[in-house]
Design a protein around this motif. Sequence first.
Motif, PDB file in Angstrom:
ATOM      1  N   ASN A  36      77.562   3.751 -67.093  1.00  0.00           N
ATOM      2  CA  ASN A  36      77.257   4.481 -65.866  1.00  0.00           C
ATOM      3  C   ASN A  36      75.910   5.174 -65.943  1.00  0.00           C
ATOM      4  OD1 ASN A  36      79.604   3.810 -64.518  1.00  0.00           O
ATOM      5  ND2 ASN A  36      80.750   5.532 -65.342  1.00  0.00           N
ATOM      6  N   PHE A  37      75.517   5.562 -67.148  1.00  0.00           N
ATOM      7  CA  PHE A  37      74.291   6.320 -67.340  1.00  0.00           C
ATOM      8  C   PHE A  37      73.115   5.467 -67.807  1.00  0.00           C
ATOM      9  CE2 PHE A  37      77.473   9.668 -67.590  1.00  0.00           C
ATOM     10  CZ  PHE A  37      76.877  10.714 -66.903  1.00  0.00           C
ATOM     11  N   PHE A  38      73.397   4.240 -68.219  1.00  0.00           N
ATOM     12  CA  PHE A  38      72.340   3.445 -68.850  1.00  0.00           C
ATOM     13  C   PHE A  38      71.260   3.084 -67.822  1.00  0.00           C
ATOM     14  CE2 PHE A  38      70.430  -0.244 -70.929  1.00  0.00           C
ATOM     15  CZ  PHE A  38      70.241   0.291 -72.198  1.00  0.00           C
ATOM     16  N   PRO A  39      69.968   3.340 -68.138  1.00  0.00           N
ATOM     17  CA  PRO A  39      68.885   3.162 -67.155  1.00  0.00           C
ATOM     18  C   PRO A  39      68.356   1.721 -67.090  1.00  0.00           C
ATOM     19  CG  PRO A  39      68.011   4.147 -69.151  1.00  0.00           C
ATOM     20  CD  PRO A  39      69.498   3.979 -69.377  1.00  0.00           C
ATOM     21  N   TYR A  40      69.159   0.820 -66.521  1.00  0.00           N
ATOM     22  CA  TYR A  40      68.763  -0.582 -66.431  1.00  0.00           C
ATOM     23  C   TYR A  40      67.443  -0.747 -65.677  1.00  0.00           C
ATOM     24  CZ  TYR A  40      73.505  -1.779 -67.927  1.00  0.00           C
ATOM     25  OH  TYR A  40      74.665  -1.896 -68.633  1.00  0.00           O
ATOM     26  N   ASN A  41      67.295  -0.048 -64.560  1.00  0.00           N
ATOM     27  CA  ASN A  41      66.088  -0.213 -63.737  1.00  0.00           C
ATOM     28  C   ASN A  41      64.828   0.216 -64.487  1.00  0.00           C
ATOM     29  OD1 ASN A  41      67.482  -1.252 -61.553  1.00  0.00           O
ATOM     30  ND2 ASN A  41      67.874   0.775 -60.673  1.00  0.00           N
ATOM     31  N   PHE A  42      64.959   1.271 -65.285  1.00  0.00           N
ATOM     32  CA  PHE A  42      63.821   1.723 -66.083  1.00  0.00           C
ATOM     33  C   PHE A  42      63.407   0.638 -67.075  1.00  0.00           C
ATOM     34  CE2 PHE A  42      62.222   3.679 -70.011  1.00  0.00           C
ATOM     35  CZ  PHE A  42      61.098   4.338 -69.513  1.00  0.00           C
ATOM     36  N   ILE A  43      64.391   0.013 -67.712  1.00  0.00           N
ATOM     37  CA  ILE A  43      64.096  -1.034 -68.701  1.00  0.00           C
ATOM     38  C   ILE A  43      63.457  -2.242 -68.025  1.00  0.00           C
ATOM     39  CG2 ILE A  43      65.116  -2.629 -70.379  1.00  0.00           C
ATOM     40  CD1 ILE A  43      67.142  -0.421 -70.996  1.00  0.00           C
ATOM     41  N   LYS A  44      63.913  -2.569 -66.827  1.00  0.00           N
ATOM     42  CA  LYS A  44      63.294  -3.679 -66.085  1.00  0.00           C
ATOM     43  C   LYS A  44      61.823  -3.387 -65.798  1.00  0.00           C
ATOM     44  CE  LYS A  44      67.589  -5.253 -63.943  1.00  0.00           C
ATOM     45  NZ  LYS A  44      68.383  -5.307 -62.693  1.00  0.00           N
TER      46      LYS A  44
ATOM     47  N   ILE B  26      66.896   8.692 -73.700  1.00  0.00           N
ATOM     48  CA  ILE B  26      68.160   9.412 -73.767  1.00  0.00           C
ATOM     49  C   ILE B  26      69.142   8.773 -72.808  1.00  0.00           C
ATOM     50  CG2 ILE B  26      69.289  11.507 -72.921  1.00  0.00           C
ATOM     51  CD1 ILE B  26      67.372  13.172 -74.366  1.00  0.00           C
ATOM     52  N   SER B  27      70.344   8.491 -73.315  1.00  0.00           N
ATOM     53  CA  SER B  27      71.440   8.096 -72.446  1.00  0.00           C
ATOM     54  C   SER B  27      72.048   9.383 -71.910  1.00  0.00           C
ATOM     55  CB  SER B  27      72.471   7.303 -73.247  1.00  0.00           C
ATOM     56  OG  SER B  27      73.558   6.960 -72.448  1.00  0.00           O
TER      57      SER B  27
ATOM     58  N   VAL C  77      62.823  11.149 -71.332  1.00  0.00           N
ATOM     59  CA  VAL C  77      63.905  11.805 -70.611  1.00  0.00           C
ATOM     60  C   VAL C  77      63.667  11.652 -69.108  1.00  0.00           C
ATOM     61  CG1 VAL C  77      65.181  13.958 -70.301  1.00  0.00           C
ATOM     62  CG2 VAL C  77      64.020  13.499 -72.462  1.00  0.00           C
ATOM     63  N   GLU C  78      64.717  11.322 -68.376  1.00  0.00           N
ATOM     64  CA  GLU C  78      64.627  11.260 -66.919  1.00  0.00           C
ATOM     65  C   GLU C  78      64.264  12.632 -66.364  1.00  0.00           C
ATOM     66  OE1 GLU C  78      64.309  10.780 -63.344  1.00  0.00           O
ATOM     67  OE2 GLU C  78      65.067   8.907 -64.174  1.00  0.00           O
ATOM     68  N   LYS C  79      63.243  12.673 -65.530  1.00  0.00           N
ATOM     69  CA  LYS C  79      62.732  13.925 -64.979  1.00  0.00           C
ATOM     70  C   LYS C  79      63.815  14.717 -64.251  1.00  0.00           C
ATOM     71  CE  LYS C  79      58.656  15.593 -62.497  1.00  0.00           C
ATOM     72  NZ  LYS C  79      57.480  15.186 -61.676  1.00  0.00           N
TER      73      LYS C  79
ATOM     74  N   SER D 140      59.097   5.713 -60.913  1.00  0.00           N
ATOM     75  CA  SER D 140      57.659   5.604 -60.655  1.00  0.00           C
ATOM     76  C   SER D 140      56.988   4.724 -61.706  1.00  0.00           C
ATOM     77  CB  SER D 140      57.022   6.993 -60.659  1.00  0.00           C
ATOM     78  OG  SER D 140      55.614   6.902 -60.657  1.00  0.00           O
ATOM     79  N   LEU D 141      56.465   3.581 -61.255  1.00  0.00           N
ATOM     80  CA  LEU D 141      55.789   2.668 -62.167  1.00  0.00           C
ATOM     81  C   LEU D 141      54.508   3.300 -62.725  1.00  0.00           C
ATOM     82  CD1 LEU D 141      56.527  -0.203 -63.088  1.00  0.00           C
ATOM     83  CD2 LEU D 141      54.858  -1.078 -61.454  1.00  0.00           C
ATOM     84  N   ASN D 142      53.816   4.060 -61.903  1.00  0.00           N
ATOM     85  CA  ASN D 142      52.586   4.721 -62.343  1.00  0.00           C
ATOM     86  C   ASN D 142      52.866   5.755 -63.437  1.00  0.00           C
ATOM     87  OD1 ASN D 142      50.869   3.312 -60.640  1.00  0.00           O
ATOM     88  ND2 ASN D 142      51.202   4.743 -58.935  1.00  0.00           N
ATOM     89  N   SER D 143      53.984   6.453 -63.295  1.00  0.00           N
ATOM     90  CA  SER D 143      54.370   7.439 -64.310  1.00  0.00           C
ATOM     91  C   SER D 143      54.658   6.756 -65.641  1.00  0.00           C
ATOM     92  CB  SER D 143      55.624   8.192 -63.836  1.00  0.00           C
ATOM     93  OG  SER D 143      56.039   9.122 -64.805  1.00  0.00           O
ATOM     94  N   ILE D 144      55.303   5.613 -65.608  1.00  0.00           N
ATOM     95  CA  ILE D 144      55.655   4.871 -66.824  1.00  0.00           C
ATOM     96  C   ILE D 144      54.413   4.271 -67.478  1.00  0.00           C
ATOM     97  CG2 ILE D 144      57.013   2.941 -67.734  1.00  0.00           C
ATOM     98  CD1 ILE D 144      58.942   3.423 -65.330  1.00  0.00           C
ATOM     99  N   LYS D 145      53.446   3.875 -66.656  1.00  0.00           N
ATOM    100  CA  LYS D 145      52.211   3.281 -67.179  1.00  0.00           C
ATOM    101  C   LYS D 145      51.469   4.224 -68.131  1.00  0.00           C
ATOM    102  CE  LYS D 145      51.105   0.023 -63.457  1.00  0.00           C
ATOM    103  NZ  LYS D 145      50.194  -0.239 -62.309  1.00  0.00           N
TER     104      LYS D 145
END
Length: 303
Positions: A199-207, A251-252, A273-275, A295-300
């Motif tokens: 439920n908490f795993f950030p799949y979209n972030f990993i994509k 972090i999960s 960590v998720e903001k 935010s893709l720009n934040s991850i960049k």
Amino acid sequence: MLKLSIKKEYYCWCCDYNSNTGEGNLARIFVNNQKKQNKNKIKIFTPKKIIINKFLLKICNHKYISPFIGIFFCWISYIKNKTPVYINYLPLWNIFLFILLPPNTIFGPITGGAYYKKDRINIIRKYIFPILFFVSNFFLKRRNIEIFFSTELLKPYLSKSIIKKSYFNYVFKLISLKKKKKKKIDFLIYYRKHKNKENFFPYNFIKKIIKLKFKIYIVGDRLNLPKVKNCGYVKNHKVLQLQSISKYTIISGENPYSFFLLECLSNHVKVIVEKKMKKKLYLPKKRFIKLDFNSLNSIKRLR
């Protein structure tokens, strides 16, 4: 660190004393700390040590059965005039442990307090667990012992008198800074197929980080996403090697104090960590980077 006051030979029950699990390592650190602070002889007992029959061992080694074997073992120790020590598989919701363990039993770090998504089962956790916590509080208050908690997540459920005589964040003792090495992996992520964790795993972030061509390694269960390296369940020394050459982990959301995360901190891995994560983290702030996972720009900026 609080010093134990009972002066007898310690007979310690550990449901898990393995060196490659969080519960096992926390138990080992607890035992080693007591050896340093107390001159008493300490003996460790586990299901594997006291049960020879393989069929019975398989049954008794189950995480919901071994604690009750531990209760019986602690009473035998108490009758033999030893100091019983019950170390792990010690969640605050398990009222039977706090009710049935013999007088003068020393408790290892009490666990619990992870976050849960709303569904039919976890609504039960939301409403039933606080009642069980209340009962555990009642019996803990009547035990003349110092109490250890693995984290601070359970504080909202504890009475003031319990908090006053308790030692929190015992898991931080797992953090031991290693020699810094050259980082060759961008992300090392622990993935486990577990209802609450999924439920908490950030799949979209990993994509998103896959699209940005970060080098991503996964330990644990297989993550079916392209361009990630699945290492599977590997031995702890291999995980430590991977952590030592990794730049980041994530972090999960359900447990910000996992054994994997604490080992990452020991190996100079920065934690993403998720903001939006509102829960306060009692860990070194310099090791954390808060990001907007959408935010893709934040991850960049991690490049």
